[in-house]
Scaffold this motif. Structure first.
Motif, short mmCIF file in Angstrom:
data_model
loop_
_atom_site.label_atom_id
_atom_site.label_comp_id
_atom_site.label_asym_id
_atom_site.label_seq_id
_atom_site.Cartn_x
_atom_site.Cartn_y
_atom_site.Cartn_z
N MET A 180 -29.39 26.71 -77.36
CA MET A 180 -30.59 26.05 -78.10
C MET A 180 -30.72 26.74 -79.59
SD MET A 180 -31.36 23.73 -75.99
CE MET A 180 -32.58 23.01 -76.80
N VAL A 181 -30.49 28.25 -79.52
CA VAL A 181 -30.82 28.83 -80.72
C VAL A 181 -29.57 29.08 -81.57
CG1 VAL A 181 -31.54 31.42 -81.63
CG2 VAL A 181 -32.71 30.12 -79.43
N ALA A 182 -28.54 29.47 -80.91
CA ALA A 182 -27.27 29.71 -81.82
C ALA A 182 -25.96 28.85 -81.51
CB ALA A 182 -27.04 31.41 -81.65
N GLY A 183 -26.29 27.70 -80.73
CA GLY A 183 -25.12 27.02 -80.23
C GLY A 183 -24.64 26.22 -81.31
N THR A 184 -23.33 25.43 -81.38
CA THR A 184 -22.72 24.79 -82.05
C THR A 184 -22.88 23.22 -81.71
OG1 THR A 184 -20.61 25.04 -81.05
CG2 THR A 184 -20.68 26.44 -83.01
N SER A 185 -22.95 22.06 -82.63
CA SER A 185 -23.11 21.00 -82.14
C SER A 185 -21.96 20.09 -82.29
CB SER A 185 -24.23 20.32 -82.77
OG SER A 185 -25.48 21.07 -82.92
N ALA A 186 -22.01 19.04 -81.40
CA ALA A 186 -20.66 17.86 -81.52
C ALA A 186 -21.40 16.65 -80.94
CB ALA A 186 -19.38 18.33 -80.91
N LYS A 187 -21.05 15.71 -81.46
CA LYS A 187 -21.31 14.26 -80.96
C LYS A 187 -22.91 14.05 -80.53
CE LYS A 187 -16.77 13.45 -79.32
NZ LYS A 187 -15.88 13.27 -78.01
N GLY A 188 -23.84 14.97 -81.53
CA GLY A 188 -25.29 14.80 -81.44
C GLY A 188 -25.84 15.64 -80.19
N ALA A 189 -24.90 16.54 -79.82
CA ALA A 189 -25.59 17.50 -78.61
C ALA A 189 -25.18 19.04 -79.01
CB ALA A 189 -24.80 17.09 -77.36
N GLN A 190 -26.06 19.88 -78.73
CA GLN A 190 -25.69 21.15 -79.18
C GLN A 190 -25.39 21.93 -77.76
OE1 GLN A 190 -28.48 22.88 -81.69
NE2 GLN A 190 -27.98 24.87 -81.48
N ARG A 191 -24.07 22.35 -77.40
CA ARG A 191 -23.78 22.58 -76.20
C ARG A 191 -22.99 23.84 -76.08
NH1 ARG A 191 -21.85 16.50 -73.98
NH2 ARG A 191 -23.77 15.58 -74.57
N TRP A 192 -22.34 24.24 -77.09
CA TRP A 192 -21.24 25.41 -76.98
C TRP A 192 -21.73 26.67 -77.85
CZ3 TRP A 192 -20.27 19.94 -77.93
CH2 TRP A 192 -19.50 19.55 -76.77
N ILE A 193 -21.35 27.71 -77.39
CA ILE A 193 -21.41 29.01 -78.02
C ILE A 193 -20.16 29.41 -78.24
CG2 ILE A 193 -22.19 31.26 -77.87
CD1 ILE A 193 -24.54 30.53 -76.20
N SER A 194 -19.78 29.96 -79.44
CA SER A 194 -18.68 30.58 -79.88
C SER A 194 -18.63 32.07 -79.65
CB SER A 194 -18.27 30.34 -81.53
OG SER A 194 -17.17 30.91 -81.93
N VAL A 195 -17.47 32.28 -78.67
CA VAL A 195 -17.30 33.75 -78.23
C VAL A 195 -15.91 33.95 -78.44
CG1 VAL A 195 -17.30 35.31 -76.52
CG2 VAL A 195 -18.71 33.43 -76.50
N ALA A 196 -15.62 35.04 -79.65
CA ALA A 196 -14.29 35.46 -79.92
C ALA A 196 -13.42 34.12 -80.55
CB ALA A 196 -13.46 36.24 -78.77
N GLY A 197 -14.01 33.19 -80.78
CA GLY A 197 -12.84 32.22 -81.45
C GLY A 197 -13.03 30.92 -80.37
N PHE A 198 -13.57 31.17 -79.17
CA PHE A 198 -13.41 30.12 -78.21
C PHE A 198 -14.95 29.51 -78.11
CE2 PHE A 198 -10.23 32.89 -77.40
CZ PHE A 198 -8.83 32.13 -76.97
N ASN A 199 -14.89 28.26 -77.97
CA ASN A 199 -16.10 27.54 -77.61
C ASN A 199 -16.48 27.50 -76.14
OD1 ASN A 199 -16.80 26.67 -80.18
ND2 ASN A 199 -15.55 24.76 -80.22
N VAL A 200 -17.54 28.30 -75.67
CA VAL A 200 -18.21 28.35 -74.37
C VAL A 200 -19.08 27.49 -74.17
CG1 VAL A 200 -18.90 29.88 -72.41
CG2 VAL A 200 -17.21 30.66 -74.31
N GLN A 201 -19.18 26.57 -72.99
CA GLN A 201 -20.26 25.73 -72.54
C GLN A 201 -20.98 26.46 -71.37
OE1 GLN A 201 -18.75 21.95 -72.03
NE2 GLN A 201 -21.02 20.94 -71.74
N PRO A 202 -22.03 26.80 -71.67
CA PRO A 202 -22.83 27.65 -70.73
C PRO A 202 -23.46 26.56 -69.66
CG PRO A 202 -23.56 28.48 -72.82
CD PRO A 202 -22.59 27.38 -73.11
N SER A 203 -23.54 25.54 -70.11
CA SER A 203 -24.06 24.60 -68.99
C SER A 203 -23.12 24.28 -67.86
CB SER A 203 -24.73 23.19 -69.59
OG SER A 203 -23.52 22.58 -70.14
N GLU A 204 -21.80 24.55 -67.99
CA GLU A 204 -20.90 24.64 -66.78
C GLU A 204 -20.85 25.64 -66.04
OE1 GLU A 204 -18.62 22.22 -65.97
OE2 GLU A 204 -19.11 20.82 -67.78
#
Length: 437
Positions: free
Chosen positions: A97-121
Protein backbone atom coordinates in the motif's frame (compact mmCIF):
# COMPACT_ATOMS: atom_id res chain seq x y z
CA UNK A 1 33.67 -58.00 0.18
CA UNK A 2 30.04 -58.32 1.26
CA UNK A 3 30.33 -55.04 3.20
CA UNK A 4 31.66 -53.19 0.16
CA UNK A 5 28.78 -54.37 -2.04
CA UNK A 6 26.15 -53.24 0.45
CA UNK A 7 27.75 -49.84 1.09
CA UNK A 8 26.40 -48.07 -2.05
CA UNK A 9 22.91 -49.28 -1.24
CA UNK A 10 23.30 -47.98 2.31
CA UNK A 11 24.43 -44.60 1.01
CA UNK A 12 21.49 -44.41 -1.40
CA UNK A 13 19.05 -45.21 1.39
CA UNK A 14 20.72 -42.64 3.64
CA UNK A 15 20.21 -39.81 1.15
CA UNK A 16 16.64 -40.78 0.23
CA UNK A 17 15.52 -41.55 3.78
CA UNK A 18 14.57 -37.95 4.72
CA UNK A 19 11.91 -38.01 1.97
CA UNK A 20 10.88 -41.66 2.13
CA UNK A 21 7.34 -40.99 3.40
CA UNK A 22 6.38 -38.06 1.16
CA UNK A 23 3.40 -38.44 -1.14
CA UNK A 24 5.37 -38.91 -4.35
CA UNK A 25 2.28 -38.74 -6.56
CA UNK A 26 1.22 -35.47 -4.93
CA UNK A 27 4.63 -34.03 -5.78
CA UNK A 28 4.90 -35.38 -9.32
CA UNK A 29 1.45 -34.33 -10.52
CA UNK A 30 1.94 -30.56 -9.94
CA UNK A 31 5.39 -30.80 -11.55
CA UNK A 32 3.80 -32.44 -14.61
CA UNK A 33 1.08 -29.75 -14.70
CA UNK A 34 3.80 -27.06 -14.53
CA UNK A 35 5.66 -28.61 -17.48
CA UNK A 36 2.46 -28.81 -19.50
CA UNK A 37 1.58 -25.26 -18.49
CA UNK A 38 4.92 -24.05 -19.86
CA UNK A 39 4.10 -25.64 -23.22
CA UNK A 40 0.72 -23.95 -23.31
CA UNK A 41 2.27 -20.57 -22.44
CA UNK A 42 4.79 -21.07 -25.25
CA UNK A 43 1.91 -21.81 -27.61
CA UNK A 44 0.12 -18.57 -26.68
CA UNK A 45 3.29 -16.55 -27.37
CA UNK A 46 4.68 -18.34 -30.41
CA UNK A 47 3.75 -15.57 -32.85
CA UNK A 48 3.66 -12.50 -30.57
CA UNK A 49 5.81 -12.95 -27.43
CA UNK A 50 4.57 -11.06 -24.39
CA UNK A 51 6.83 -12.58 -21.72
CA UNK A 52 9.81 -14.89 -21.51
CA UNK A 53 7.78 -18.11 -21.33
CA UNK A 54 10.74 -20.16 -20.07
CA UNK A 55 10.49 -18.28 -16.75
CA UNK A 56 7.49 -20.48 -16.04
CA UNK A 57 9.65 -23.61 -16.11
CA UNK A 58 12.52 -21.92 -14.28
CA UNK A 59 10.32 -20.75 -11.39
CA UNK A 60 8.59 -24.13 -11.33
CA UNK A 61 12.00 -25.81 -10.97
CA UNK A 62 12.96 -23.45 -8.14
CA UNK A 63 9.57 -24.04 -6.53
CA UNK A 64 9.98 -27.83 -6.75
CA UNK A 65 13.36 -27.59 -5.00
CA UNK A 66 11.83 -25.39 -2.28
CA UNK A 67 9.00 -27.91 -1.85
CA UNK A 68 11.47 -30.77 -1.36
CA UNK A 69 13.46 -28.64 1.06
CA UNK A 70 10.36 -27.86 3.13
CA UNK A 71 9.25 -31.50 3.07
CA UNK A 72 12.53 -32.40 4.78
CA UNK A 73 11.79 -30.34 7.90
CA UNK A 74 9.10 -30.91 10.48
CA UNK A 75 6.01 -28.82 9.89
CA UNK A 76 5.34 -28.66 13.66
CA UNK A 77 8.05 -25.99 13.90
CA UNK A 78 5.67 -23.61 12.14
CA UNK A 79 3.61 -23.53 15.34
CA UNK A 80 6.38 -21.64 17.12
CA UNK A 81 6.56 -19.07 14.32
CA UNK A 82 2.93 -18.64 13.32
CA UNK A 83 2.53 -15.17 14.87
CA UNK A 84 5.79 -14.10 13.27
CA UNK A 85 4.46 -15.44 9.95
CA UNK A 86 1.22 -13.53 10.47
CA UNK A 87 3.12 -10.35 11.30
CA UNK A 88 5.35 -10.62 8.22
CA UNK A 89 2.29 -11.28 6.07
CA UNK A 90 0.56 -8.16 7.38
CA UNK A 91 3.68 -5.99 7.08
CA UNK A 92 4.25 -7.07 3.47
CA UNK A 93 0.66 -6.16 2.57
CA UNK A 94 1.06 -2.75 4.22
CA UNK A 95 4.30 -2.25 2.30
CA UNK A 96 2.41 -2.77 -0.96
CA UNK A 97 0.00 0.00 0.00
CA UNK A 98 2.90 2.35 0.77
CA UNK A 99 5.55 1.56 -1.83
CA UNK A 100 3.97 -0.87 -4.28
CA UNK A 101 3.69 -0.55 -8.04
CA UNK A 102 0.34 -0.27 -9.80
CA UNK A 103 -1.11 -1.91 -12.89
CA UNK A 104 -4.68 -2.08 -14.25
CA UNK A 105 -6.04 0.04 -11.42
CA UNK A 106 -4.55 -2.01 -8.59
CA UNK A 107 -1.48 -1.65 -6.40
CA UNK A 108 -0.30 -5.22 -5.86
CA UNK A 109 3.42 -5.57 -6.52
CA UNK A 110 6.68 -4.70 -4.80
CA UNK A 111 9.84 -4.47 -6.87
CA UNK A 112 12.64 -6.60 -5.37
CA UNK A 113 15.97 -6.75 -7.23
CA UNK A 114 14.22 -5.95 -10.49
CA UNK A 115 11.47 -8.53 -10.01
CA UNK A 116 7.85 -7.78 -9.21
CA UNK A 117 6.76 -9.72 -6.14
CA UNK A 118 3.08 -10.04 -5.23
CA UNK A 119 2.79 -10.31 -1.42
CA UNK A 120 -0.92 -11.14 -1.56
CA UNK A 121 -0.02 -14.49 -3.14
CA UNK A 122 2.37 -15.45 -0.33
CA UNK A 123 -0.18 -14.15 2.16
CA UNK A 124 -2.38 -17.13 1.25
CA UNK A 125 0.16 -19.49 2.80
CA UNK A 126 0.59 -17.17 5.78
CA UNK A 127 -3.15 -17.27 6.46
CA UNK A 128 -3.23 -21.07 6.16
CA UNK A 129 -0.42 -21.44 8.71
CA UNK A 130 -1.95 -18.93 11.13
CA UNK A 131 -5.50 -20.31 11.05
CA UNK A 132 -4.22 -23.89 11.36
CA UNK A 133 -2.22 -22.88 14.44
CA UNK A 134 -5.25 -21.12 15.98
CA UNK A 135 -7.66 -24.02 15.39
CA UNK A 136 -5.47 -27.05 16.04
CA UNK A 137 -6.17 -27.13 19.81
CA UNK A 138 -9.54 -25.39 20.07
CA UNK A 139 -11.84 -26.50 17.25
CA UNK A 140 -14.44 -24.35 15.56
CA UNK A 141 -17.28 -26.21 17.26
CA UNK A 142 -17.56 -23.20 19.58
CA UNK A 143 -18.67 -20.01 17.88
CA UNK A 144 -16.17 -17.86 19.78
CA UNK A 145 -13.35 -19.77 18.08
CA UNK A 146 -14.96 -19.07 14.71
CA UNK A 147 -15.02 -15.34 15.50
CA UNK A 148 -11.40 -15.53 16.60
CA UNK A 149 -10.34 -17.07 13.29
CA UNK A 150 -12.36 -14.48 11.36
CA UNK A 151 -10.88 -11.60 13.38
CA UNK A 152 -7.36 -12.80 12.62
CA UNK A 153 -8.16 -13.06 8.92
CA UNK A 154 -9.88 -9.67 8.77
CA UNK A 155 -6.69 -7.55 8.78
CA UNK A 156 -4.82 -9.16 5.85
CA UNK A 157 -8.12 -9.66 4.02
CA UNK A 158 -8.93 -5.97 4.36
CA UNK A 159 -5.48 -4.94 3.17
CA UNK A 160 -5.81 -7.14 0.07
CA UNK A 161 -9.32 -5.83 -0.63
CA UNK A 162 -8.08 -2.22 -0.46
CA UNK A 163 -5.33 -2.76 -3.07
CA UNK A 164 -7.95 -3.43 -4.62
CA UNK A 165 -7.67 -7.16 -5.31
CA UNK A 166 -11.18 -8.56 -4.99
CA UNK A 167 -10.24 -11.92 -6.52
CA UNK A 168 -7.50 -12.72 -4.00
CA UNK A 169 -9.68 -11.57 -1.12
CA UNK A 170 -12.24 -14.15 -2.24
CA UNK A 171 -9.51 -16.82 -2.14
CA UNK A 172 -8.83 -15.82 1.47
CA UNK A 173 -12.51 -16.34 2.24
CA UNK A 174 -12.54 -19.78 0.60
CA UNK A 175 -9.45 -20.85 2.58
CA UNK A 176 -10.93 -19.79 5.93
CA UNK A 177 -14.34 -21.35 5.22
CA UNK A 178 -12.74 -24.65 4.21
CA UNK A 179 -10.57 -24.76 7.31
CA UNK A 180 -13.46 -23.82 9.61
CA UNK A 181 -15.59 -26.59 8.14
CA UNK A 182 -12.78 -29.12 8.67
CA UNK A 183 -12.41 -27.84 12.23
CA UNK A 184 -16.03 -28.88 12.99
CA UNK A 185 -17.77 -25.54 12.53
CA UNK A 186 -21.55 -25.81 12.19
CA UNK A 187 -22.35 -25.71 8.41
CA UNK A 188 -25.23 -23.34 9.20
CA UNK A 189 -22.74 -20.83 10.60
CA UNK A 190 -20.71 -21.00 7.39
CA UNK A 191 -23.84 -20.37 5.32
CA UNK A 192 -24.62 -17.35 7.49
CA UNK A 193 -21.06 -16.07 6.95
CA UNK A 194 -21.46 -15.96 3.17
CA UNK A 195 -25.15 -15.02 3.21
CA UNK A 196 -24.54 -11.22 3.20
CA UNK A 197 -22.67 -11.60 -0.10
CA UNK A 198 -25.63 -13.40 -1.66
CA UNK A 199 -27.94 -10.78 -0.14
CA UNK A 200 -25.95 -8.04 -1.85
CA UNK A 201 -26.43 -9.82 -5.18
CA UNK A 202 -30.15 -10.41 -4.66
CA UNK A 203 -30.68 -6.77 -3.65
CA UNK A 204 -29.16 -5.70 -6.97
CA UNK A 205 -30.97 -8.00 -9.41
CA UNK A 206 -33.34 -6.11 -11.70
CA UNK A 207 -36.06 -8.60 -12.62
CA UNK A 208 -39.77 -8.93 -11.64
CA UNK A 209 -39.19 -10.80 -8.38
CA UNK A 210 -36.60 -8.19 -7.41
CA UNK A 211 -38.31 -4.92 -8.27
CA UNK A 212 -36.81 -2.40 -5.82
CA UNK A 213 -38.98 -1.07 -2.99
CA UNK A 214 -37.69 2.36 -1.97
CA UNK A 215 -37.65 2.83 1.81
CA UNK A 216 -35.69 6.06 2.08
CA UNK A 217 -33.69 8.23 -0.27
CA UNK A 218 -30.74 5.83 -0.80
CA UNK A 219 -32.09 2.76 0.98
CA UNK A 220 -34.25 0.16 -0.72
CA UNK A 221 -34.79 -3.58 -0.83
CA UNK A 222 -36.23 -6.17 -3.20
CA UNK A 223 -38.84 -8.87 -2.49
CA UNK A 224 -36.32 -11.60 -3.33
CA UNK A 225 -33.70 -10.01 -1.10
CA UNK A 226 -36.21 -9.73 1.74
CA UNK A 227 -37.17 -13.40 1.31
CA UNK A 228 -33.50 -14.37 1.50
CA UNK A 229 -32.97 -12.27 4.64
CA UNK A 230 -35.99 -13.89 6.32
CA UNK A 231 -34.70 -17.36 5.42
CA UNK A 232 -31.33 -16.56 6.95
CA UNK A 233 -33.13 -15.29 10.05
CA UNK A 234 -34.75 -18.70 10.45
CA UNK A 235 -31.40 -20.43 9.87
CA UNK A 236 -29.78 -18.21 12.49
CA UNK A 237 -32.50 -19.08 15.00
CA UNK A 238 -31.99 -22.81 14.34
CA UNK A 239 -28.17 -22.87 14.49
CA UNK A 240 -26.86 -19.96 16.57
CA UNK A 241 -26.66 -20.26 20.36
CA UNK A 242 -28.31 -16.91 21.20
CA UNK A 243 -32.00 -17.81 20.92
CA UNK A 244 -33.18 -15.81 23.92
CA UNK A 245 -35.42 -12.90 22.88
CA UNK A 246 -34.87 -13.97 19.24
CA UNK A 247 -31.41 -12.41 19.14
CA UNK A 248 -30.03 -15.04 16.74
CA UNK A 249 -32.94 -14.66 14.31
CA UNK A 250 -33.05 -10.86 14.44
CA UNK A 251 -29.26 -10.63 14.18
CA UNK A 252 -29.14 -12.88 11.11
CA UNK A 253 -32.00 -11.00 9.48
CA UNK A 254 -30.39 -7.62 10.14
CA UNK A 255 -26.98 -8.88 8.94
CA UNK A 256 -28.41 -9.83 5.56
CA UNK A 257 -30.38 -6.62 5.18
CA UNK A 258 -27.22 -4.70 6.03
CA UNK A 259 -25.22 -6.86 3.61
CA UNK A 260 -27.65 -6.04 0.81
CA UNK A 261 -27.47 -2.30 1.44
CA UNK A 262 -23.69 -2.45 1.85
CA UNK A 263 -23.41 -4.28 -1.48
CA UNK A 264 -25.29 -1.44 -3.18
CA UNK A 265 -23.02 1.10 -1.49
CA UNK A 266 -19.88 -0.78 -2.58
CA UNK A 267 -21.16 -0.96 -6.14
CA UNK A 268 -21.90 2.75 -6.31
CA UNK A 269 -18.95 4.16 -4.37
CA UNK A 270 -16.13 1.61 -3.85
CA UNK A 271 -15.75 -0.85 -6.74
CA UNK A 272 -13.56 0.25 -9.63
CA UNK A 273 -15.05 0.48 -13.09
CA UNK A 274 -13.16 -2.58 -14.36
CA UNK A 275 -14.53 -4.61 -11.44
CA UNK A 276 -18.08 -3.50 -12.23
CA UNK A 277 -17.55 -4.38 -15.89
CA UNK A 278 -16.37 -7.89 -15.03
CA UNK A 279 -19.45 -8.54 -12.93
CA UNK A 280 -21.82 -7.00 -15.47
CA UNK A 281 -20.56 -8.89 -18.52
CA UNK A 282 -20.83 -12.18 -16.64
CA UNK A 283 -24.61 -11.85 -16.88
CA UNK A 284 -24.55 -10.63 -20.50
CA UNK A 285 -21.18 -10.77 -22.33
CA UNK A 286 -22.78 -9.52 -25.56
CA UNK A 287 -23.69 -6.26 -23.86
CA UNK A 288 -20.13 -5.01 -24.49
CA UNK A 289 -18.59 -7.48 -26.99
CA UNK A 290 -15.65 -5.24 -27.90
CA UNK A 291 -14.95 -4.08 -24.35
CA UNK A 292 -15.41 -5.84 -21.03
CA UNK A 293 -17.09 -8.87 -22.63
CA UNK A 294 -14.34 -9.42 -25.20
CA UNK A 295 -12.20 -11.73 -23.03
CA UNK A 296 -15.07 -14.05 -22.17
CA UNK A 297 -16.51 -14.20 -25.69
CA UNK A 298 -13.13 -14.98 -27.28
CA UNK A 299 -12.33 -17.57 -24.63
CA UNK A 300 -15.60 -19.44 -25.23
CA UNK A 301 -15.08 -19.33 -28.99
CA UNK A 302 -11.55 -20.75 -28.61
CA UNK A 303 -12.70 -23.61 -26.38
CA UNK A 304 -15.62 -24.39 -28.68
CA UNK A 305 -13.33 -24.40 -31.72
CA UNK A 306 -11.32 -27.24 -30.20
CA UNK A 307 -14.34 -29.57 -30.39
CA UNK A 308 -13.48 -33.14 -29.24
CA UNK A 309 -9.77 -33.61 -29.96
CA UNK A 310 -8.54 -30.07 -30.62
CA UNK A 311 -6.32 -28.60 -33.33
CA UNK A 312 -3.07 -29.89 -31.86
CA UNK A 313 -0.20 -28.24 -29.99
CA UNK A 314 0.88 -24.91 -31.56
CA UNK A 315 -1.95 -25.20 -34.14
CA UNK A 316 -4.92 -23.47 -32.53
CA UNK A 317 -5.78 -20.51 -34.80
CA UNK A 318 -7.22 -18.26 -32.09
CA UNK A 319 -4.35 -19.05 -29.74
CA UNK A 320 -1.68 -18.54 -32.37
CA UNK A 321 -3.21 -15.29 -33.59
CA UNK A 322 -3.64 -13.95 -30.04
CA UNK A 323 -7.39 -13.44 -30.22
CA UNK A 324 -7.77 -14.23 -26.49
CA UNK A 325 -6.30 -11.45 -24.29
CA UNK A 326 -4.30 -12.43 -21.22
CA UNK A 327 -4.28 -16.03 -22.44
CA UNK A 328 -0.91 -16.89 -20.90
CA UNK A 329 -2.21 -15.95 -17.43
CA UNK A 330 -5.91 -15.94 -16.55
CA UNK A 331 -7.18 -17.66 -19.73
CA UNK A 332 -4.61 -20.41 -20.18
CA UNK A 333 -7.37 -23.04 -19.99
CA UNK A 334 -8.87 -21.70 -23.24
CA UNK A 335 -5.62 -22.62 -25.02
CA UNK A 336 -5.97 -26.17 -23.68
CA UNK A 337 -9.54 -26.33 -24.95
CA UNK A 338 -8.65 -25.12 -28.45
CA UNK A 339 -5.50 -27.16 -28.99
CA UNK A 340 -6.44 -30.37 -27.13
CA UNK A 341 -10.23 -30.22 -27.28
CA UNK A 342 -12.81 -31.59 -24.90
CA UNK A 343 -10.68 -34.65 -24.17
CA UNK A 344 -7.67 -32.51 -23.26
CA UNK A 345 -9.78 -30.41 -20.91
CA UNK A 346 -11.09 -33.55 -19.22
CA UNK A 347 -7.55 -34.88 -18.74
CA UNK A 348 -6.39 -31.61 -17.17
CA UNK A 349 -9.40 -31.52 -14.84
CA UNK A 350 -8.83 -35.19 -13.96
CA UNK A 351 -5.22 -34.44 -12.97
CA UNK A 352 -6.35 -31.54 -10.78
CA UNK A 353 -8.99 -33.75 -9.15
CA UNK A 354 -6.26 -36.31 -8.51
CA UNK A 355 -4.11 -33.66 -6.83
CA UNK A 356 -7.06 -32.63 -4.67
CA UNK A 357 -7.75 -36.22 -3.66
CA UNK A 358 -4.11 -36.65 -2.60
CA UNK A 359 -4.34 -33.45 -0.53
CA UNK A 360 -7.50 -34.78 1.10
CA UNK A 361 -5.75 -38.09 1.82
CA UNK A 362 -2.87 -36.29 3.55
CA UNK A 363 -5.38 -34.31 5.63
CA UNK A 364 -7.16 -37.51 6.67
CA UNK A 365 -3.96 -39.37 7.58
CA UNK A 366 -2.06 -36.53 9.30
CA UNK A 367 -0.89 -37.36 12.80
CA UNK A 368 -2.35 -34.18 14.36
CA UNK A 369 -4.94 -31.48 13.79
CA UNK A 370 -2.34 -28.89 12.82
CA UNK A 371 -1.04 -30.96 9.91
CA UNK A 372 -4.55 -31.89 8.84
CA UNK A 373 -5.64 -28.24 8.79
CA UNK A 374 -2.57 -27.24 6.77
CA UNK A 375 -3.49 -29.76 4.09
CA UNK A 376 -7.14 -28.66 4.06
CA UNK A 377 -6.11 -25.01 3.74
CA UNK A 378 -4.02 -25.87 0.68
CA UNK A 379 -6.88 -27.98 -0.71
CA UNK A 380 -9.37 -25.12 -0.25
CA UNK A 381 -7.06 -22.70 -2.04
CA UNK A 382 -6.49 -25.01 -5.03
CA UNK A 383 -10.14 -26.05 -5.38
CA UNK A 384 -11.47 -22.48 -5.29
CA UNK A 385 -8.90 -21.18 -7.79
CA UNK A 386 -9.54 -24.13 -10.09
CA UNK A 387 -13.32 -23.67 -10.07
CA UNK A 388 -13.23 -19.91 -10.59
CA UNK A 389 -10.50 -19.94 -13.27
CA UNK A 390 -12.03 -22.71 -15.35
CA UNK A 391 -15.52 -21.33 -14.72
CA UNK A 392 -14.67 -17.87 -16.02
CA UNK A 393 -13.11 -19.24 -19.24
CA UNK A 394 -16.38 -20.98 -20.14
CA UNK A 395 -18.73 -18.29 -18.84
CA UNK A 396 -19.82 -19.98 -15.61
CA UNK A 397 -18.10 -17.46 -13.33
CA UNK A 398 -17.29 -13.73 -13.51
CA UNK A 399 -13.92 -12.83 -14.98
CA UNK A 400 -11.48 -12.50 -12.07
CA UNK A 401 -7.72 -12.29 -11.84
CA UNK A 402 -7.36 -15.75 -10.34
CA UNK A 403 -4.64 -17.92 -11.95
CA UNK A 404 -4.97 -21.62 -12.72
CA UNK A 405 -2.58 -23.29 -10.22
CA UNK A 406 0.75 -24.40 -11.71
CA UNK A 407 -0.42 -23.59 -15.24
CA UNK A 408 -0.96 -19.82 -15.49
CA UNK A 409 2.08 -17.61 -15.90
CA UNK A 410 2.91 -15.88 -12.64
CA UNK A 411 6.09 -16.15 -10.61
CA UNK A 412 4.66 -15.28 -7.19
CA UNK A 413 1.69 -17.60 -7.69
CA UNK A 414 3.92 -20.46 -8.79
CA UNK A 415 6.22 -20.13 -5.78
CA UNK A 416 3.22 -19.85 -3.45
CA UNK A 417 1.72 -23.07 -4.79
CA UNK A 418 4.99 -24.97 -4.37
CA UNK A 419 5.61 -23.57 -0.89
CA UNK A 420 2.15 -24.77 0.12
CA UNK A 421 2.85 -28.11 -1.53
CA UNK A 422 6.12 -28.44 0.38
CA UNK A 423 4.39 -27.83 3.71
CA UNK A 424 1.76 -30.47 2.91
CA UNK A 425 4.52 -32.89 1.87
CA UNK A 426 6.11 -32.31 5.27
CA UNK A 427 2.80 -33.31 6.86
CA UNK A 428 2.83 -36.49 4.76
CA UNK A 429 6.50 -37.16 5.41
CA UNK A 430 6.21 -37.01 9.19
CA UNK A 431 3.03 -38.99 9.63
CA UNK A 432 5.28 -41.59 11.29
CA UNK A 433 8.27 -41.04 13.50
CA UNK A 434 11.46 -40.99 11.46
CA UNK A 435 14.73 -42.63 12.46
CA UNK A 436 17.92 -41.68 10.70
CA UNK A 437 21.10 -43.67 10.86
Amino acid sequence: MLLKRSLPKFRWQYWVKPWQNIDLLLFCLPVAVSIFGGLMILSTELKQPVTDWWWHWLIAGIGAVIALFLARFRYENLLQWHWFTYGMTTVSLIAVMVAGTSAKGAQRWISVAGFNVQPSEFAKVGIIITIAAVLHKTTAAKIENVFRALAITAIPWGLVFLQPDLATSLVFGAIVLGMLYWANANPGWLILLVSPILAAILFSFAWPLSTPIVLFKDIFLTPLGLLWALTMGVLGWLTLPWRKYGISAIGSLFLNLLGGELGIFLWNHVLKEYQKDRLSVFMNPDHDPLGAGYHLIQSRIAIGAGEIWGWGLFKGPMTQLNFVPEQHTDFIFSAVGEEFGFIGCLVVLFVFCWICLRLLHVAQTAKDNFGSLLAIGMLSMIVFQLIVNVGMTVGLAPVAGIPLPWMSYGRSAMLTNFIGLGIVESVANFRQRQKYY
